[in-house]
Motif scaffolding. Structure first.
Motif, PDB file in Angstrom:
ATOM      1  N   GLY A 178       5.745   2.632   1.469  1.00 54.21           N
ATOM      2  CA  GLY A 178       4.399   2.197   1.809  1.00 54.21           C
ATOM      3  C   GLY A 178       4.429   1.054   2.792  1.00 54.21           C
ATOM      4  O   GLY A 178       5.488   0.574   3.197  1.00 54.21           O
ATOM      5  N   ALA A 179       3.244   0.619   3.184  1.00 54.81           N
ATOM      6  CA  ALA A 179       3.113  -0.548   4.061  1.00 54.81           C
ATOM      7  C   ALA A 179       3.168  -1.803   3.209  1.00 54.81           C
ATOM      8  O   ALA A 179       2.562  -1.879   2.138  1.00 54.81           O
ATOM      9  CB  ALA A 179       1.803  -0.485   4.829  1.00 54.81           C
ATOM     10  N   CYS A 180       3.872  -2.793   3.708  1.00 50.28           N
ATOM     11  CA  CYS A 180       3.994  -4.067   3.011  1.00 50.28           C
ATOM     12  C   CYS A 180       3.660  -5.163   4.014  1.00 50.28           C
ATOM     13  O   CYS A 180       4.288  -5.255   5.071  1.00 50.28           O
ATOM     14  CB  CYS A 180       5.397  -4.235   2.442  1.00 50.28           C
ATOM     15  SG  CYS A 180       5.568  -5.562   1.235  1.00 50.28           S
ATOM     16  N   GLN A 181       2.668  -5.987   3.677  1.00 46.27           N
ATOM     17  CA  GLN A 181       2.139  -6.982   4.615  1.00 46.27           C
ATOM     18  C   GLN A 181       2.037  -8.349   3.939  1.00 46.27           C
ATOM     19  O   GLN A 181       1.658  -8.442   2.764  1.00 46.27           O
ATOM     20  CB  GLN A 181       0.753  -6.544   5.096  1.00 46.27           C
ATOM     21  CG  GLN A 181       0.094  -7.453   6.111  1.00 46.27           C
ATOM     22  CD  GLN A 181      -1.243  -6.888   6.563  1.00 46.27           C
ATOM     23  OE1 GLN A 181      -2.279  -7.139   5.942  1.00 46.27           O
ATOM     24  NE2 GLN A 181      -1.233  -6.103   7.651  1.00 46.27           N
ATOM     25  N   LYS A 186       0.852  -1.194   0.000  1.00 41.07           N
ATOM     26  CA  LYS A 186       0.000   0.000   0.000  1.00 41.07           C
ATOM     27  C   LYS A 186       0.885   1.240   0.000  1.00 41.07           C
ATOM     28  O   LYS A 186       1.302   1.708   1.071  1.00 41.07           O
ATOM     29  CB  LYS A 186      -0.922  -0.001   1.229  1.00 41.07           C
ATOM     30  CG  LYS A 186      -1.892  -1.166   1.276  1.00 41.07           C
ATOM     31  CD  LYS A 186      -2.808  -1.067   2.489  1.00 41.07           C
ATOM     32  CE  LYS A 186      -3.812  -2.190   2.544  1.00 41.07           C
ATOM     33  NZ  LYS A 186      -4.727  -2.077   3.705  1.00 41.07           N
ATOM     34  N   PRO A 187       1.180   1.782  -1.179  1.00 38.63           N
ATOM     35  CA  PRO A 187       2.052   2.964  -1.225  1.00 38.63           C
ATOM     36  C   PRO A 187       1.383   4.192  -0.627  1.00 38.63           C
ATOM     37  O   PRO A 187       0.179   4.407  -0.791  1.00 38.63           O
ATOM     38  CB  PRO A 187       2.304   3.148  -2.724  1.00 38.63           C
ATOM     39  CG  PRO A 187       1.176   2.459  -3.407  1.00 38.63           C
ATOM     40  CD  PRO A 187       0.761   1.327  -2.509  1.00 38.63           C
ATOM     41  N   VAL A 188       2.174   4.988   0.073  1.00 43.05           N
ATOM     42  CA  VAL A 188       1.653   6.201   0.705  1.00 43.05           C
ATOM     43  C   VAL A 188       1.032   7.124  -0.335  1.00 43.05           C
ATOM     44  O   VAL A 188      -0.010   7.748  -0.075  1.00 43.05           O
ATOM     45  CB  VAL A 188       2.784   6.926   1.469  1.00 43.05           C
ATOM     46  CG1 VAL A 188       2.322   8.291   1.949  1.00 43.05           C
ATOM     47  CG2 VAL A 188       3.250   6.083   2.654  1.00 43.05           C
ATOM     48  N   ARG A 189       1.635   7.197  -1.506  1.00 41.63           N
ATOM     49  CA  ARG A 189       1.120   8.120  -2.527  1.00 41.63           C
ATOM     50  C   ARG A 189      -0.277   7.725  -3.024  1.00 41.63           C
ATOM     51  O   ARG A 189      -0.958   8.533  -3.662  1.00 41.63           O
ATOM     52  CB  ARG A 189       2.077   8.206  -3.712  1.00 41.63           C
ATOM     53  CG  ARG A 189       2.143   6.959  -4.577  1.00 41.63           C
ATOM     54  CD  ARG A 189       2.924   7.187  -5.861  1.00 41.63           C
ATOM     55  NE  ARG A 189       4.334   7.452  -5.599  1.00 41.63           N
ATOM     56  CZ  ARG A 189       5.254   7.554  -6.566  1.00 41.63           C
ATOM     57  NH1 ARG A 189       4.903   7.418  -7.837  1.00 41.63           N
ATOM     58  NH2 ARG A 189       6.514   7.782  -6.261  1.00 41.63           N
ATOM     59  N   THR A 215      -0.445   9.101   6.536  1.00 37.48           N
ATOM     60  CA  THR A 215      -0.174   8.410   7.806  1.00 37.48           C
ATOM     61  C   THR A 215      -0.744   6.998   7.863  1.00 37.48           C
ATOM     62  O   THR A 215      -0.491   6.276   8.829  1.00 37.48           O
ATOM     63  CB  THR A 215      -0.741   9.193   8.997  1.00 37.48           C
ATOM     64  OG1 THR A 215      -2.182   9.174   8.943  1.00 37.48           O
ATOM     65  CG2 THR A 215      -0.240  10.626   9.005  1.00 37.48           C
ATOM     66  N   LEU A 216      -1.509   6.584   6.842  1.00 41.39           N
ATOM     67  CA  LEU A 216      -2.203   5.307   6.954  1.00 41.39           C
ATOM     68  C   LEU A 216      -1.239   4.127   6.960  1.00 41.39           C
ATOM     69  O   LEU A 216      -1.448   3.147   7.681  1.00 41.39           O
ATOM     70  CB  LEU A 216      -3.226   5.157   5.817  1.00 41.39           C
ATOM     71  CG  LEU A 216      -4.284   6.261   5.671  1.00 41.39           C
ATOM     72  CD1 LEU A 216      -5.377   5.807   4.724  1.00 41.39           C
ATOM     73  CD2 LEU A 216      -4.853   6.676   7.015  1.00 41.39           C
ATOM     74  N   ALA A 217      -0.188   4.207   6.156  1.00 42.22           N
ATOM     75  CA  ALA A 217       0.780   3.105   6.114  1.00 42.22           C
ATOM     76  C   ALA A 217       1.436   2.906   7.474  1.00 42.22           C
ATOM     77  O   ALA A 217       1.628   1.769   7.932  1.00 42.22           O
ATOM     78  CB  ALA A 217       1.838   3.381   5.044  1.00 42.22           C
ATOM     79  N   GLY A 218       1.777   3.998   8.138  1.00 43.11           N
ATOM     80  CA  GLY A 218       2.377   3.892   9.461  1.00 43.11           C
ATOM     81  C   GLY A 218       1.427   3.272  10.471  1.00 43.11           C
ATOM     82  O   GLY A 218       1.844   2.539  11.374  1.00 43.11           O
ATOM     83  N   ARG A 219       0.141   3.532  10.318  1.00 44.58           N
ATOM     84  CA  ARG A 219      -0.848   2.950  11.230  1.00 44.58           C
ATOM     85  C   ARG A 219      -0.979   1.442  11.000  1.00 44.58           C
ATOM     86  O   ARG A 219      -1.225   0.680  11.948  1.00 44.58           O
ATOM     87  CB  ARG A 219      -2.192   3.663  11.064  1.00 44.58           C
ATOM     88  CG  ARG A 219      -2.113   5.140  11.427  1.00 44.58           C
ATOM     89  CD  ARG A 219      -3.393   5.913  11.096  1.00 44.58           C
ATOM     90  NE  ARG A 219      -3.119   7.335  11.150  1.00 44.58           N
ATOM     91  CZ  ARG A 219      -3.080   8.049  12.273  1.00 44.58           C
ATOM     92  NH1 ARG A 219      -3.324   7.458  13.441  1.00 44.58           N
ATOM     93  NH2 ARG A 219      -2.797   9.333  12.250  1.00 44.58           N
ATOM     94  N   GLU A 220      -0.833   1.018   9.745  1.00 42.28           N
ATOM     95  CA  GLU A 220      -0.816  -0.427   9.457  1.00 42.28           C
ATOM     96  C   GLU A 220       0.337  -1.095  10.210  1.00 42.28           C
ATOM     97  O   GLU A 220       0.180  -2.177  10.794  1.00 42.28           O
ATOM     98  CB  GLU A 220      -0.665  -0.657   7.953  1.00 42.28           C
ATOM     99  CG  GLU A 220      -1.818  -0.155   7.099  1.00 42.28           C
ATOM    100  CD  GLU A 220      -2.898  -1.197   6.874  1.00 42.28           C
ATOM    101  OE1 GLU A 220      -2.860  -2.252   7.542  1.00 42.28           O
ATOM    102  OE2 GLU A 220      -3.767  -0.949   6.022  1.00 42.28           O
TER     103      GLU A 220
END
Length: 274
Positions: A104-107, A56-59, A71-76
Motif C-alpha cells: 500500500g501507500a505509506c505517507q 493505505k493498503p491496496v486491498r 491503482t490508487l496507492a500508486g497514484r499517491e
C-alpha cells in the motif's frame, strides 16, 4: 510500544523520512473512519526514531468506475514524485511498501495545529474576508447567502497549479493542511493522473491569472524531467497514456501561461467541498 509523543515526521529531513517509510517497523494505531477507502494511522520506528504515518493498503481500495482497481496507492506515490520534482514540498514523503495488510501507500503523517485558521471554507457572503476569493454559492440560510471561498494565498496558488499538473479529481478543502509557518501540504491524491481531464477542485480562485515567473520556471524543469528520471519513475506506478497526458498538461500550462479554466464536461467542484 511506540512513544506517546512520536517525532513530527514533517520536520524530518526528506531522506530520513523516506528511510523510515521504506524500512521502519510499521504498527497500526487505528483507522480513520471518515475516509472512503481503508486509511490507517500507524507508527513507523527505525533506529530509535518513531513517527506517525498514513498507511493505505491496496486491498482496502473501493472500486471506482473511472480508475482501475488497485491503482490508487500508486497514484499517491506519483503525486509525491511530482511534488518532489517541483521542489515545493506540497505532498508529504510517500512510498509504496508492504505492511500488515499487504502492499500500500505509506505517507508521513502531517499534524495541523488546532489554532491555525483554515484557508478554505464556506462563509456568509457578507463575512467574506477581503483577501479571500469566492468560488461558488452553496446555499442560503436565515437571509444570508453562503459561498465557498479560499484565501488569496501564494501557497494555495502553488497547490492549484500542482493539481492542474496531476489532474486531481478530488481537491477538497479538507485535503489542504496548513501546518503553520505559512507552509501547506496537500493530501489524498488517489484519484489523480487520469488520462482524461478530471480536474475537480475548490481552488478555482486563481482562474485566468498569469503564472508567476517562478512557477513557469518550475514547470519548465518538470517538463524536462518528465523526459528523464521523473518520467521513468512515474511509469513504474502509472500507465504510459497517463504519463503522456501529464506531459501534455504541463505543455499546455506553459503554452497558455495562465491558471486553467474549470472544465465544461465535468463537475468543477467536488462534493462535499470540505
Amino acid at each position: 510500544m511506540p512513544p506517546t509523543q512520536p517525532r513530527a515526521g514533517a520536520e524530518l529531513p526528506t531522506q530520513q523520512a523516506l528511510e523510515l517509510l521504506r524500512h521502519g517497523d510499521l504498527m497500526v494505531e487505528g483507522r480513520l473512519v471518515d475516509a472512503s477507502n481503508t486509511t490507517l494511522r500507524a507508527f513507523l520506528t527505525l533506529a530509535g526514531v518513531t513517527v506517525r504515518c498514513v498507511y493505505k493498503p491496496v486491498r482496502g481500495e473501493r472500486p471506482l468506475w473511472d480508475f482501475p482497481d488497485g491503482t490508487l496507492a500508486g497514484r499517491e506515490v506519483a503525486a509525491y514524485l511530482v511534488s518532489a520534482a517541483t521542489g515545493w514540498d506540497l505532498v508529504p514523503p510517500t512510498v509504496l511498501r508492504d505492511g500488515p495488510y499487504g502492499p500500500g501507500a505509506c505517507q508521513i503523517w502531517v499534524d495541523e495545529p488546532e489554532d491555525v485558521a483554515p484557508l478554505v471554507g464556506v462563509v456568509a457572503e457578507e463575512d467574506l474576508p477581503t483577501d479571500w476569493l469566492p468560488i461558488a454559492e452553496v446555499g442560503e440560510r436565515e437571509g444570508s447567502t453562503y459561498v465557498l471561498a479560499h484565501a488569496d494565498d501564494a501557497g494555495l496558488a502553488r497547490l492549484a497549479l500542482f493539481d492542474a499538473v496531476v489532474n486531481n479529481a478530488d481537491r477538497k478543502g479538507g485535503h489542504v493542511l496548513h501546518t503553520g509557518g505559512g507552509h501547506l501540504h496537500g493530501v489524498d491524491h488517489g484519484v489523480c493522473f487520469h488520462a482524461d481531464e478530471k480536474l475537480r477542485t475548490v481552488l478555482w480562485g486563481f482562474v485566468g491569472r498569469p503564472l508567476p515567473a517562478e512557477a513557469r520556471a518550475v514547470l519548465s524543469a518538470v517538463h524536462h524531467d518528465l523526459d528523464g528520471p521523473l518520467g521513468a519513475n512515474l511509469a513504474a506506478v502509472l500507465t504510459r497514456p497517463e504519463v503522456d497526458a501529464t506531459v501534455a498538461r504541463v505543455t499546455r500550462l506553459l503554452s497558455t501561461g495562465v491558471f486553467p479554466e474549470p472544465p465544461q464536461h465535468w463537475p468543477a467542484v467536488p462534493w462535499p467541498p470540505l
